[in-house]
Design an enzyme around this catalytic site. Structure first.
Site, PDB file in Angstrom:
ATOM      1  N   ASP A  82       0.855  -1.189   0.000  1.00  0.00           N
ATOM      2  CA  ASP A  82       0.000   0.000   0.000  1.00  0.00           C
ATOM      3  C   ASP A  82       0.899   1.251   0.000  1.00  0.00           C
ATOM      4  OD1 ASP A  82      -2.391   1.446   0.264  1.00  0.00           O
ATOM      5  OD2 ASP A  82      -2.313   1.384   2.468  1.00  0.00           O
ATOM      6  N   HIS A  83       0.517   2.261  -0.739  1.00  0.00           N
ATOM      7  CA  HIS A  83       1.261   3.527  -0.784  1.00  0.00           C
ATOM      8  C   HIS A  83       2.773   3.344  -0.919  1.00  0.00           C
ATOM      9  CE1 HIS A  83      -2.130   6.189  -0.149  1.00  0.00           C
ATOM     10  NE2 HIS A  83      -2.572   5.331   0.747  1.00  0.00           N
ATOM     11  N   ASP A 104       2.413   5.473  -5.183  1.00  0.00           N
ATOM     12  CA  ASP A 104       1.683   6.697  -4.856  1.00  0.00           C
ATOM     13  C   ASP A 104       2.519   7.910  -5.244  1.00  0.00           C
ATOM     14  OD1 ASP A 104       0.359   8.827  -3.864  1.00  0.00           O
ATOM     15  OD2 ASP A 104       0.185   8.085  -1.806  1.00  0.00           O
ATOM     16  N   HIS A 178      -7.410   9.499   5.152  1.00  0.00           N
ATOM     17  CA  HIS A 178      -6.872   8.446   6.015  1.00  0.00           C
ATOM     18  C   HIS A 178      -7.027   8.835   7.486  1.00  0.00           C
ATOM     19  CE1 HIS A 178      -4.474   7.812   2.248  1.00  0.00           C
ATOM     20  NE2 HIS A 178      -4.862   6.578   2.484  1.00  0.00           N
ATOM     21  N   GLY A 208     -11.053   4.111   4.526  1.00  0.00           N
ATOM     22  CA  GLY A 208     -12.328   3.441   4.796  1.00  0.00           C
ATOM     23  C   GLY A 208     -12.824   3.557   6.228  1.00  0.00           C
ATOM     24  N   ASN A 228     -10.003   0.280   1.224  1.00  0.00           N
ATOM     25  CA  ASN A 228      -8.891   0.136   2.179  1.00  0.00           C
ATOM     26  C   ASN A 228      -9.344   0.423   3.609  1.00  0.00           C
ATOM     27  OD1 ASN A 228      -7.316  -0.147  -0.076  1.00  0.00           O
ATOM     28  ND2 ASN A 228      -5.885   1.487   0.449  1.00  0.00           N
TER      29      ASN A 228
END
Ligand code: 13P
Length: 279
Positions: A82-83, A104, A178, A208, A228
């Protein structure tokens, strides 16, 4: 069950008008809790870790553990970075066997984001892995201590970006952020609809934690295929740890309680993302 790519999982989710849950993990208990929820509900999931988390959960150690857990699972599991921020980290994840990576470059200039994303796509293809990228800026703090302000994804730019990079999934910025929302977020479903109308690439919702089931369903109806969840799982682990301490529990009860807390959180989200009827 095989370790599967993001592209494959999303293809199945699109066919069924659902979204795949992507759950952040930071230790073995989090991995075990997430996989148990997936197996019990017979639902594929994504387990992921963000580059900013690697100082506390080194990729060389947690990466092979995530891949092994996916390969031993009774349901399809995608293992995703992720990222991803640096090309070297992306390469290390691919070498560890991750079936998907996110690059990202959202805070870079547009052309720089394209160039970096193209380079990652070219590399990931050598490993048969999928690629997610971000356009616009999702708000909040990804764990690096820096706060980012939201910049909505422009639908026309999204089309150009996906065409030129060949990515498998696009993270959109529609008012999501986030971490903990200070007030109930007002996601711009109209912006999401506009992107979904013109862009063929499956869409991803970051941030999320704190989004209501109704809003998740609205997002899924309008093209979100991966959601996410990080903060809710990390919070569940912290709460379980405090509770274990209050109960004077030992290491083994702590380990079990952490896995159970993640299991509950992941299971709840899996149910929302895979609902058949509208709520
Ligand atoms: P939350 O921490 O808000 O759940 O966001 C997770 C996320 O988008 C990770 O990339």
């Amino acid at each position: 069950m095989p370790l599967v790519t993001l592209k494959q999982l999303i293809k199945n989710a699109s066919r069924d008008n659902k979204a795949v849950g992507a759950f952040s993990v930071g230790n073995m208990e989090m991995i075990l809790g997430a996989i148990k929820a997936a197996e019990e509900t017979n639902t594929p999931i994504i387990i992921q870790i963000a580059e900013v988390r690697l100082p506390t959960s080194p990729l060389a150690i947690i990466g092979p553990m995530m891949v092994a857990a996916a390969k031993n699972s009774r349901v399809d599991v995608c293992v995703h970075l992720d990222h991803g921020l640096k090309f070297e980290t992306i390469k290390q994840a691919l070498e560890s066997g991750f079936s998907s990576v996110m690059i990202d470059g959202s805070i870079l200039d547009y052309e720089e984001n394209i160039a970096l994303t193209q380079k990652v796509v070219e590399e990931a293809r050598k490993y048969g892995a999928s690629v997610e990228a971000e356009l616009g800026v999702v708000g909040g703090n990804e764990g690096d201590g820096k706060s980012h302000s939201i910049k909505y994804t422009d639908p026309a730019v999204a089309v150009d970006f996906c065409r030129r990079t060949g990515i498998d999934a696009l993270a959109v910025a529609i008012g999501n952020a986030h971490g903990h929302y200070k007030i109930q977020p007002e996601l711009r479903i109209d912006v999401l609809k506009d992107i979904f109308d013109v862009c063929d690439t499956p869409l991803v919702l970051h941030g999320g934690t704190g989004i209501t089931p109704q809003i998740f369903r609205e997002c899924i109806k309008n093209g979100i295929r991966k959601v996410n969840i990080a903060t809710a799982s990390f919070d569940a682990v912290a709460t379980a740890s405090r509770k274990t301490a209050e109960e004077n529990g030992n290491y083994f009860s702590l380990s079990q309680n952490m896995a159970d807390a993640v299991y509950d959180n992941v299971k709840n989200h899996i149910e929302i993302f895979n609902m058949k009827s509208e709520i």
